[in-house]
Design a protein around this motif. Sequence first.
Motif, PDB file in Angstrom:
ATOM      1  N   UNK A  98       0.847  -1.203   0.000  1.00  0.00           N
ATOM      2  CA  UNK A  98       0.000   0.000   0.000  1.00  0.00           C
ATOM      3  C   UNK A  98       0.877   1.245   0.000  1.00  0.00           C
ATOM      4  N   UNK A  99       1.930   1.237   0.816  1.00  0.00           N
ATOM      5  CA  UNK A  99       2.857   2.378   0.835  1.00  0.00           C
ATOM      6  C   UNK A  99       3.522   2.539  -0.534  1.00  0.00           C
ATOM      7  N   UNK A 100       3.917   1.423  -1.142  1.00  0.00           N
ATOM      8  CA  UNK A 100       4.522   1.470  -2.474  1.00  0.00           C
ATOM      9  C   UNK A 100       3.524   2.021  -3.493  1.00  0.00           C
ATOM     10  N   UNK A 104       3.828   5.163  -6.034  1.00  0.00           N
ATOM     11  CA  UNK A 104       3.558   5.057  -7.471  1.00  0.00           C
ATOM     12  C   UNK A 104       2.442   6.004  -7.904  1.00  0.00           C
ATOM     13  N   UNK A 105       1.544   6.336  -6.975  1.00  0.00           N
ATOM     14  CA  UNK A 105       0.447   7.260  -7.290  1.00  0.00           C
ATOM     15  C   UNK A 105       0.899   8.716  -7.224  1.00  0.00           C
ATOM     16  N   UNK A 106       2.140   8.940  -6.821  1.00  0.00           N
ATOM     17  CA  UNK A 106       2.673  10.296  -6.788  1.00  0.00           C
ATOM     18  C   UNK A 106       2.678  10.958  -5.427  1.00  0.00           C
ATOM     19  N   UNK A 114       2.115   7.057   5.401  1.00  0.00           N
ATOM     20  CA  UNK A 114       0.862   7.230   6.141  1.00  0.00           C
ATOM     21  C   UNK A 114      -0.243   6.358   5.548  1.00  0.00           C
ATOM     22  N   UNK A 115      -0.281   6.241   4.225  1.00  0.00           N
ATOM     23  CA  UNK A 115      -1.294   5.391   3.591  1.00  0.00           C
ATOM     24  C   UNK A 115      -1.138   3.945   4.048  1.00  0.00           C
ATOM     25  N   UNK A 116       0.107   3.458   4.089  1.00  0.00           N
ATOM     26  CA  UNK A 116       0.350   2.098   4.568  1.00  0.00           C
ATOM     27  C   UNK A 116      -0.047   1.924   6.019  1.00  0.00           C
ATOM     28  N   UNK A 117       0.280   2.915   6.845  1.00  0.00           N
ATOM     29  CA  UNK A 117      -0.060   2.839   8.274  1.00  0.00           C
ATOM     30  C   UNK A 117      -1.571   2.844   8.463  1.00  0.00           C
ATOM     31  N   UNK A 118      -2.261   3.731   7.748  1.00  0.00           N
ATOM     32  CA  UNK A 118      -3.722   3.789   7.865  1.00  0.00           C
ATOM     33  C   UNK A 118      -4.344   2.453   7.440  1.00  0.00           C
ATOM     34  N   UNK A 119      -3.837   1.883   6.351  1.00  0.00           N
ATOM     35  CA  UNK A 119      -4.364   0.582   5.903  1.00  0.00           C
ATOM     36  C   UNK A 119      -4.126  -0.489   6.970  1.00  0.00           C
ATOM     37  N   UNK A 120      -2.926  -0.511   7.531  1.00  0.00           N
ATOM     38  CA  UNK A 120      -2.596  -1.533   8.524  1.00  0.00           C
ATOM     39  C   UNK A 120      -3.336  -1.393   9.835  1.00  0.00           C
ATOM     40  N   UNK A 121      -3.770  -0.172  10.165  1.00  0.00           N
ATOM     41  CA  UNK A 121      -4.471   0.038  11.432  1.00  0.00           C
ATOM     42  C   UNK A 121      -5.986  -0.096  11.325  1.00  0.00           C
ATOM     43  N   UNK A 122      -6.496  -0.385  10.152  1.00  0.00           N
ATOM     44  CA  UNK A 122      -7.932  -0.610  10.058  1.00  0.00           C
ATOM     45  C   UNK A 122      -8.271  -1.865  10.851  1.00  0.00           C
ATOM     46  N   UNK A 123      -9.324  -1.816  11.653  1.00  0.00           N
ATOM     47  CA  UNK A 123      -9.633  -2.971  12.514  1.00  0.00           C
ATOM     48  C   UNK A 123      -9.755  -4.299  11.779  1.00  0.00           C
ATOM     49  N   UNK A 141      -2.035  -9.915  -1.924  1.00  0.00           N
ATOM     50  CA  UNK A 141      -1.980  -9.949  -3.387  1.00  0.00           C
ATOM     51  C   UNK A 141      -2.730  -8.774  -4.018  1.00  0.00           C
ATOM     52  N   UNK A 142      -3.847  -8.357  -3.436  1.00  0.00           N
ATOM     53  CA  UNK A 142      -4.594  -7.224  -3.988  1.00  0.00           C
ATOM     54  C   UNK A 142      -3.790  -5.932  -3.865  1.00  0.00           C
ATOM     55  N   UNK A 143      -3.147  -5.732  -2.723  1.00  0.00           N
ATOM     56  CA  UNK A 143      -2.327  -4.534  -2.536  1.00  0.00           C
ATOM     57  C   UNK A 143      -1.129  -4.548  -3.479  1.00  0.00           C
ATOM     58  N   UNK A 144      -0.525  -5.705  -3.607  1.00  0.00           N
ATOM     59  CA  UNK A 144       0.615  -5.833  -4.515  1.00  0.00           C
ATOM     60  C   UNK A 144       0.170  -5.617  -5.961  1.00  0.00           C
ATOM     61  N   UNK A 145      -0.989  -6.140  -6.330  1.00  0.00           N
ATOM     62  CA  UNK A 145      -1.519  -5.920  -7.676  1.00  0.00           C
ATOM     63  C   UNK A 145      -1.721  -4.433  -7.935  1.00  0.00           C
ATOM     64  N   UNK A 146      -2.321  -3.739  -6.974  1.00  0.00           N
ATOM     65  CA  UNK A 146      -2.590  -2.317  -7.153  1.00  0.00           C
ATOM     66  C   UNK A 146      -1.290  -1.535  -7.338  1.00  0.00           C
TER      67      UNK A 146
END
Length: 187
Positions: A98-100, A104-106, A114-123, A141-146
């Motif tokens: 997700x952080x990667x 890649x999204x700029x 922060x995006x990776x942290x927010x994703x990881x802290x979702x309950x 796999x979905x995060x890696x695909x994205x």
Amino acid sequence: PDVALMVSAILLSVTPGTPEARLYQERGGSGPVGPAEIAAAKAAQQPVSQTPSGSYSPVGYILYAVPIRLLAPEGIVAQLAGARLVAVLLGTAAVLAVAWAGLEAGLDARMATAAGVVAGYQPMWCQQTAVVTADATLFCFASLFFALMLRTLRRPSRRLGVATAAVLALTLLSKPAGLFALPFAVM
């Protein structure tokens, strides 16, 4: 609320010595599974799938099978800990992906982190990557695909295209919910 309706929605099944209440009926490959179906399957010596994950692809569960097999001499506790470690590693890899993807999204490095942290802290993310489940595999796999898809859009190459397609296939094979990735594949 209609208490009578809620009470009637609870399936109360009593097996010898273990009463249990369920809010939904368990389902197998051929429909609802209850005590009668379990008893009939045991009499016929046929396994009955009592979990919704019975219809999932074995992709994720193969990853869990490795520590279970390797730690068999150490006992069930070690096997469970090893399988849970795989789930945690899958969740960690997903957070990094997700952080990667953010990079890649700029996004700048701090926002991507922060995006990776927010994703990881979702309950649900925390819960599903701490137990042995197909969800951890799907998240990874979905995060890696994205992330790979965004990278391919920025720097197209045959190698990235093949890698993205392979990870998309793993996403789709992880769990039926992986179908959400298909619309992104046409990008």
